[in-house]
Design an enzyme around this catalytic site. Structure first.
Site, PDB file in Angstrom:
ATOM      1  N   GLU B 280      17.777   5.795   9.109  1.00 11.99           N
ATOM      2  CA  GLU B 280      16.812   4.712   8.949  1.00 11.99           C
ATOM      3  C   GLU B 280      17.396   3.385   9.441  1.00 11.99           C
ATOM      4  OE1 GLU B 280      13.785   5.322   5.743  1.00 11.99           O
ATOM      5  OE2 GLU B 280      14.743   3.533   4.948  1.00 11.99           O
ATOM      6  N   GLU B 283      17.165   3.435  13.058  1.00 12.72           N
ATOM      7  CA  GLU B 283      15.767   3.217  13.439  1.00 12.72           C
ATOM      8  C   GLU B 283      15.438   1.722  13.390  1.00 12.72           C
ATOM      9  OE1 GLU B 283      13.131   5.354  10.856  1.00 12.72           O
ATOM     10  OE2 GLU B 283      11.412   5.171  12.193  1.00 12.72           O
ATOM     11  N   CYS B 300      11.001   7.009   1.658  1.00 11.20           N
ATOM     12  CA  CYS B 300      11.643   7.901   0.690  1.00 11.20           C
ATOM     13  C   CYS B 300      10.702   8.333  -0.422  1.00 11.20           C
ATOM     14  CB  CYS B 300      12.835   7.220   0.029  1.00 11.20           C
ATOM     15  SG  CYS B 300      14.062   6.730   1.208  1.00 11.20           S
ATOM     16  N   SER B 320       8.877   4.433   8.453  1.00 13.40           N
ATOM     17  CA  SER B 320      10.031   5.097   9.044  1.00 13.40           C
ATOM     18  C   SER B 320       9.684   6.565   9.237  1.00 13.40           C
ATOM     19  CB  SER B 320      11.227   4.964   8.102  1.00 13.40           C
ATOM     20  OG  SER B 320      12.208   5.919   8.455  1.00 13.40           O
ATOM     21  N   LYS B 359       7.146  14.575  -5.326  1.00 12.68           N
ATOM     22  CA  LYS B 359       8.008  15.394  -4.471  1.00 12.68           C
ATOM     23  C   LYS B 359       7.533  16.844  -4.443  1.00 12.68           C
ATOM     24  CE  LYS B 359      11.456  12.359  -3.644  1.00 12.68           C
ATOM     25  NZ  LYS B 359      11.686  11.822  -2.308  1.00 12.68           N
ATOM     26  N   GLU B 362       4.979  16.781  -1.822  1.00 13.41           N
ATOM     27  CA  GLU B 362       5.671  16.562  -0.557  1.00 13.41           C
ATOM     28  C   GLU B 362       6.291  17.859  -0.029  1.00 13.41           C
ATOM     29  OE1 GLU B 362       9.451  14.575  -0.793  1.00 13.41           O
ATOM     30  OE2 GLU B 362       9.064  13.427   1.034  1.00 13.41           O
ATOM     31  N   GLU B 367       4.358  20.142   7.536  1.00 13.65           N
ATOM     32  CA  GLU B 367       5.212  19.615   8.614  1.00 13.65           C
ATOM     33  C   GLU B 367       6.680  19.518   8.183  1.00 13.65           C
ATOM     34  OE1 GLU B 367       2.729  18.079   7.118  1.00 13.65           O
ATOM     35  OE2 GLU B 367       3.159  15.967   6.702  1.00 13.65           O
ATOM     36  N   CYS B 504      12.712   4.977  -8.748  1.00 11.34           N
ATOM     37  CA  CYS B 504      12.814   6.370  -9.192  1.00 11.34           C
ATOM     38  C   CYS B 504      13.308   6.516 -10.627  1.00 11.34           C
ATOM     39  CB  CYS B 504      13.730   7.147  -8.264  1.00 11.34           C
ATOM     40  SG  CYS B 504      13.253   6.991  -6.544  1.00 11.34           S
TER      41      CYS B 504
END
Lengths: 165, 588
Positions: B280, B283, B300, B320, B359, B362, B367, B504
């Site tokens: 990141e 990036e 994230c 990102s 998550k 996710e 993908e 988190c």
């Protein structure tokens, strides 16, 4: 005139209403009222359009629609049947009238027949307690009913429709 | 005019700030008033009537709503008050599904506790049985309306704190239910799976979709090589499930417990957090140097990602492309690690222990399967791990500390602080100078991005480049910040967004602390302390110093942002309509 054209004019009217109220506090309920006047009920597509237009969530709109009994999620029939479940009618057996209608029309209270002819609702006192139990079909009042009267009354409307065709 | 008023509560004089409530004033006086629907800062609506007190008015008043006034006389305990609270609670209980023995919230249920506190011995009323369908179609969240007491905490947190509004109170009277529009399953709504509703719920009406059985099955399957990884925030809160004080770091005991559960390898997601920073950070540097799309926004937090896909589809290019750390790790395990160890990737089963319910969703995104297999096979929350530890009969509190397995267990302090709001930003800003100049910055800690302010900003200069950074946590704050960015009112280079307020450490998968605790202390600050402690005591505090990560690049990936990295560690996003037109949910 085709059906589509009619739909468009409804949508256009709805958008005009939304535009008129946009930005005012407490706009949701009046918009829902006017929308229901156009469509006869408030299907999901209409609620979505209102939510997007007024910048409120669909959850908010649906919460309000289901809270107030005036708002309907179901289309109404050409003949709107309202059975009074007010105190006087209820003790005189209007519950059985509602059950009978439900059985003959094969719909529950709050629903509309597939052919769009009849919708069935329970309502509170219509101010004709002397005639209890009472039901109304559009603006016609039927009083001192027994369940046995119901098939004949429904048939009379169906016959009227058949003649009209 | 004075900022304080003096009132009397149960004969005791109390000085309370103007504008505070009787409940708050009682707290100052050390007088306890029972509450149920009240959750400070989230739900203050006086709905449950459990906190009723006598203020000399015609009827009892809700202390959580009633404002203090000079000379007000309040009684909090009288036969009338006790009876009123009891009747109300018995009425709530009368239609509550009382399957306490098998309820996930048993022993941590605020309703159960209140029934004991108010000495309910018998429920005088028998309510009609509610028989609402359970909604378990979401990958993350299960809703059981039969256990709902309509306190509306979940509605408030979803609507006002997260500005998601996937649920609302629907219908009226006895039929009232918390539901999505048209009683759609949560799966089909703009719900982002953050799970803040779960941690706000006083009962078992909301819980995560459990993956425990799937993990037990994998552990019992000899053909599988089962690897577990744990997110930074888990170690900061897991101890609470075993009665340890809030903010106790339990990294060593957690690793020890996972080994006892017979995972083949126990790795640290923080390693992948360091890897994320390399990708990141690179990036960011590339986008700044090459006039790429800015601001770059962190990726994230999967709750945030889904929120962006629904609400800011025009800003997907700002996200990102980095996968979230545990997904990166999964991809590395099924490629690099599998090759190195000579294990067939189809036999590797990756379990992520996360403070997060999003998550779970996710990990099911199609993908996120770079090797042809899902990067991560199952996600369990901190709570589910605690349940497994208890079910296995492990005496957690008395466990000896153990260390993560090599070679993928090494992490830096920068990786650890991912667990607190501002942590990803800080970790990135520690490494960006290195990525630009090849030198470490003099200052390690960047305190401007720490703390509990909803939106934090910082500006720093690296190698002649000014970097404007912003951090938002809680999706309501994220929305505010992004609307300013969208309108051009504010410009930034780099933005960190975490879906959950506090980041988190207070994620939707973390141990549930009842309102009685959340109303008193700031859970976010307490748990974040454990995280920053671990960072401070780390010998390595820069992601780019992580030798495991360096090895990833030397042996396998090439360079950060390179071809192989893109194949394994990066992803893409999709535009999601809020309620798709063809999602026909006829209200029949």
């Amino acid at each position: 005139m085709g059906v589509c054209c009619c739909k468009d004019s409804k949508e256009q009217k709805l958008d005009e209403i939304i535009a008129r109220y946009k930005g005012t506090r407490g706009a949701l309920i009046p918009v829902l009222h006017e929308a229901q006047e156009i469509y006869g009920y408030l299907p999901m597509s209409v609620q979505k359009r209102i939510a997007e237009g007024l910048n409120v969530s669909l959850a908010d709109v649906y919460g309000v629609v289901t809270f107030y009994t005036q708002f309907s999620l179901e289309p109404k029939g050409k003949y709107k049947i309202n059975v009074c479940l007010g105190t006087a009618c209820y003790v005189k057996g209007s519950g059985a009238i509602l059950d009978k209608l439900s059985q003959i029309l094969k719909i529950k209270s709050g629903q509309c027949t597939k052919d769009g002819l009849f919708s069935l609702d329970a309502c509170r006192c219509v101010g004709a307690c002397g005639l209890a139990p009472v039901m109304m079909i559009n603006d016609d009042v039927y009083g001192r009913l027994t369940p046995d009267d119901i098939p004949g009354i429904i048939k009379s409307y169906r016959d009227k429709e058949a003649e009209a065709v | 005019m004075s900022d304080f008023v003096t009132l009397t509560i149960d004969g005791k004089e109390v000085k309370a700030p103007v504008g505070s409530t009787v409940l708050e004033a009682a707290k100052l006086a050390g007088i306890h008033i029972p509450t149920l629907c009240y959750l400070k800062g989230v739900n203050e609506i006086g709905a449950c009537r459990m906190c009723v007190v006598d203020v000399g008015a015609k009827s009892l008043q809700a202390a959580c709503m009633y404002p203090v006034a000079e000379g007000l006389k309040v009684v909090t305990n009288s036969p009338e008050i006790r009876e009123s609270r009891r009747v109300t609670l018995e009425l709530i209980l009368s239609s509550h599904e009382k399957k306490c023995l098998s309820c996930v919230r048993s022993r941590n249920c605020e309703l159960q506790k209140l029934a004991r506190d108010l000495n309910i011995q018998d429920i005088r009323f028998e309510g009609a049985e509610q028989n609402f369908p359970i909604d378990d179609l979401s990958h993350s969240i299960v809703r059981d309306p039969n256990k709902c007491i309509l306190c509306r905490r979940c509605v408030s947190v979803c609507k006002y704190i997260q500005t998601v509004s996937a649920i609302e109170t629907v219908d009226r009277g006895y039929k009232t239910i918390v539901a999505s529009p048209f009683h759609m399953p949560l799966r089909d709504t703009p719900c982002v799976n953050c799970g803040q509703c779960i941690v706000a719920c006083p009962t078992g009406a909301l819980r995560e979709k459990s993956s425990i059985e799937k993990v037990w099955d994998a552990l019992g399957n000899e053909d599988l090589y089962v690897i577990v990884q744990t997110a930074p925030a888990v170690r900061a809160a897991l101890g609470e499930e075993f009665g340890l004080p809030i903010g106790t770091p339990v990294t060593g005991k957690m690793v020890s417990a996972l080994k006892k559960l017979k995972f083949d390898k126990v790795f640290d997601t923080d390693t992948a957090a360091d890897l994320t920073i390399m990708e990141e950070g690179t990036e960011l540097v590339n986008r700044i140097k090459n006039n790429g799309k800015l601001p770059l926004i962190t990726s994230c937090s999967p709750g945030w990602i889904k929120f962006c896909e629904h609400n800011f589809p025009d800003m997907l290019d700002n996200l990102s492309t980095c996968k979230s750390p545990h997904e990166m790790f999964g991809a590395m395990l099924k490629s690099y690690y599998a090759e190195k160890m000579g294990i067939d990737p189809s036999k590797i089963f990756v379990v992520s222990v996360m403070p997060c319910t999003a998550k779970k969703f996710e990990s099911k995104r199609s993908e996120l399967a770079s090797t042809g297999y899902p990067d991560v096979d199952e996600v369990i929350t901190t709570r589910e791990l605690a349940e497994m530890i208890k079910e296995a009969g492990i005496d957690f509190v008395n466990l000896e500390d153990e260390k993560f397995d090599d070679p993928m267990g090494e992490a830096t302090g920068a990786g650890v602080i991912f667990g607190a709001t501002g942590g990803v930003m800080e970790a990135a800003l520690r490494s960006v100078p290195y990525l630009l100049t090849g030198k470490d910055p003099e200052q390690v800690e960047i305190k401007a991005v720490r703390g509990e302010d909803g939106i934090k900003t910082a500006e720093l200069e690296v190698a002649g480049i000014k970097i404007r950074a912003a951090v938002a946590h809680g999706l309501g704050n994220a929305r505010k910040l992004l609307e300013k960015v969208r309108s051009g009112e504010e410009t930034y280079h780099f933005i960190e967004i975490m879906a959950c307020p506090g980041g988190c450490v207070t994620g939707g998968g973390q141990p549930i602390q009842p309102a009685s605790v959340r109303n008193e202390i700031d859970l976010r600050t307490e748990r974040a302390k454990a995280i920053y402690q671990e960072d401070e005591s780390s010998t390595m505090r820069f992601s780019h110093h992580n030798p495991t990560v360096q090895k990833f690049y030397e042996e396998y990936l090439g360079e950060p942002g390179g071809h192989k990295s893109h194949e394994l560690l990066h992803t893409h996003y999709i535009v999601r309509e809020n309620y798709p037109e063809d999602c026909v949910c006829d209200p029949q």
